[in-house]
Design an enzyme around this catalytic site. Structure first.
Site, PDB file in Angstrom:
ATOM      1  N   THR A  45       0.826  -1.200   0.000  1.00 44.54           N
ATOM      2  CA  THR A  45       0.000   0.000   0.000  1.00 44.54           C
ATOM      3  C   THR A  45       0.866   1.258   0.000  1.00 44.54           C
ATOM      4  OG1 THR A  45      -1.663  -1.234   1.244  1.00 44.54           O
ATOM      5  CG2 THR A  45      -1.905   1.165   1.190  1.00 44.54           C
ATOM      6  N   TYR A 133       6.977 -11.706   4.521  1.00 43.96           N
ATOM      7  CA  TYR A 133       5.782 -11.168   3.861  1.00 43.96           C
ATOM      8  C   TYR A 133       5.464 -12.085   2.688  1.00 43.96           C
ATOM      9  CZ  TYR A 133       2.895  -7.512   1.506  1.00 43.96           C
ATOM     10  OH  TYR A 133       1.890  -6.801   0.898  1.00 43.96           O
ATOM     11  N   LYS A 162       3.408 -11.829   7.586  1.00 43.14           N
ATOM     12  CA  LYS A 162       2.143 -11.340   7.040  1.00 43.14           C
ATOM     13  C   LYS A 162       1.775 -12.246   5.876  1.00 43.14           C
ATOM     14  CE  LYS A 162      -0.115  -7.471   4.682  1.00 43.14           C
ATOM     15  NZ  LYS A 162       0.013  -6.102   4.112  1.00 43.14           N
ATOM     16  N   ILE A 207      -2.917  -7.055   9.148  1.00 43.49           N
ATOM     17  CA  ILE A 207      -2.260  -5.860   8.621  1.00 43.49           C
ATOM     18  C   ILE A 207      -3.030  -5.503   7.361  1.00 43.49           C
ATOM     19  CG2 ILE A 207      -0.100  -4.851   7.777  1.00 43.49           C
ATOM     20  CD1 ILE A 207       1.419  -6.985   9.371  1.00 43.49           C
TER      21      ILE A 207
END
Length: 302
Positions: A45, A133, A162, A207
């Protein structure tokens, strides 16, 4: 451990495409005041993929000082070159970041052995906590639970992950495989609507990008989960399920999130890194309808 909702915060630029300290600090204050568990700068993001090292470090410098015992700040250190990931991660640790979050290399499909080698190189040279991630929609492959367990067992500074998949099956496999051996290992979902499912399955939370817009909504969801108030949990689940429509308004969704932040009065400029374009009038109208549907009003002035 309490449930957590962490914001992958957008990166705010001025009209000329330069990092805007005033707007970024205003956004950080919005998240802290909203009662969230922390934020992750330079995630997907945050447009890490379009920034050079100098710009990446500038955003880390702005965000890291906001880290505290009650508000963690993760710094994205995702680079194709592991030595650059090490450089960014150690820069973040020097500035006080709570941890570094690193996506596995993209473009080529890697074997699990190659994934292990990549993270092993970084973890062996990083001076702080590393969060893996996993985002198979962007990398073309997934981190296997056995590989994650091997990394976390071998390198004590690999402490969390994540997992960005709409389906919770892989995340649940991670929880069963890794937390059975390492109960303190943190596992977060990457999509907002999986927060409660993640917690109920034994994970640590989420998240998710929608918390940029309404941190107070997600803070209330945290409180409901921690209080085991299933009526409130379900109420918030339905609101977030509806708010998930934002991700379908534009592809990629980043300009839409920025436009929504402008519409709520939280930031002033929705410029993105090139070649991303700002959200158009049609997207803006869809956002207005979505705000009406979930009851989102402009944020209070700072």
């Amino acid at each position: 451990m309490k449930s957590q909702f962490i914001t992958p915060v957008v990166s705010v630029f001025d009209a000329k495409g330069r990092p805007d300290p005033e707007q970024n600090h205003r956004l950080y204050a919005h998240l802290i005041k909203g009662g969230l568990s922390g934020m992750a700068v330079l995630g997907s993001t945050g447009e890490f993929f379009a920034m050079d090292m100098t710009t990446s470090k500038a955003f880390i410098d702005m965000a890291a000082p906001h880290a505290s015992e009650s508000f963690r700040v993760f710094a994205g250190a995702s680079r194709m070159d592991p030595d650059e990931s090490i450089e960014l991660a150690n820069h973040a640790f020097d500035k006080g970041a709570s941890g570094a979050m690193i996506i596995s290399p993209y473009y080529v499909r890697l074997t699990q052995e190659a994934i292990y080698d990549y993270y092993a190189r970084i973890a062996g040279a990083a001076a702080g906590k590393i969060y893996l991630y996993n985002f198979p929609d962007r990398t073309g492959y997934s981190l296997a639970p056995a590989t994650v367990l091997k990394l976390a067992t071998t390198f004590k500074n690999i402490v969390g992950l994540k997992d960005t998949l709409f389906d919770m099956n892989h995340t649940c496999d991670l929880i069963k495989t890794v937390k059975a051996e390492l109960p303190e290992f943190e596992i977060f979902s990457g999509f907002d609507n999986n927060f409660a499912h993640n917690i109920l399955s034994g994970g640590n939370g989420c998240i998710g990008a929608l918390s940029n817009l309404a941190p107070e909504l997600f803070a209330a969801w945290i409180a409901a989960v921690d209080a085991k108030d299933f009526t409130a949990i379900a109420k918030h689940q339905r609101i977030v399920d509806r708010l998930m429509d934002l991700y379908g308004i534009g592809d990629p969704f980043i300009p839409v999130v920025k436009k929504a932040l402008v519409m709520r009065g939280i930031i002033d400029c929705d410029v993105c890194t090139k070649p991303l374009r700002t959200a158009d009038a049609a997207a803006t109208e869809k956002l207005r309808d979505l705000f009406d549907a979930v009851g989102l009003a402009p944020a209070p002035a700072f």
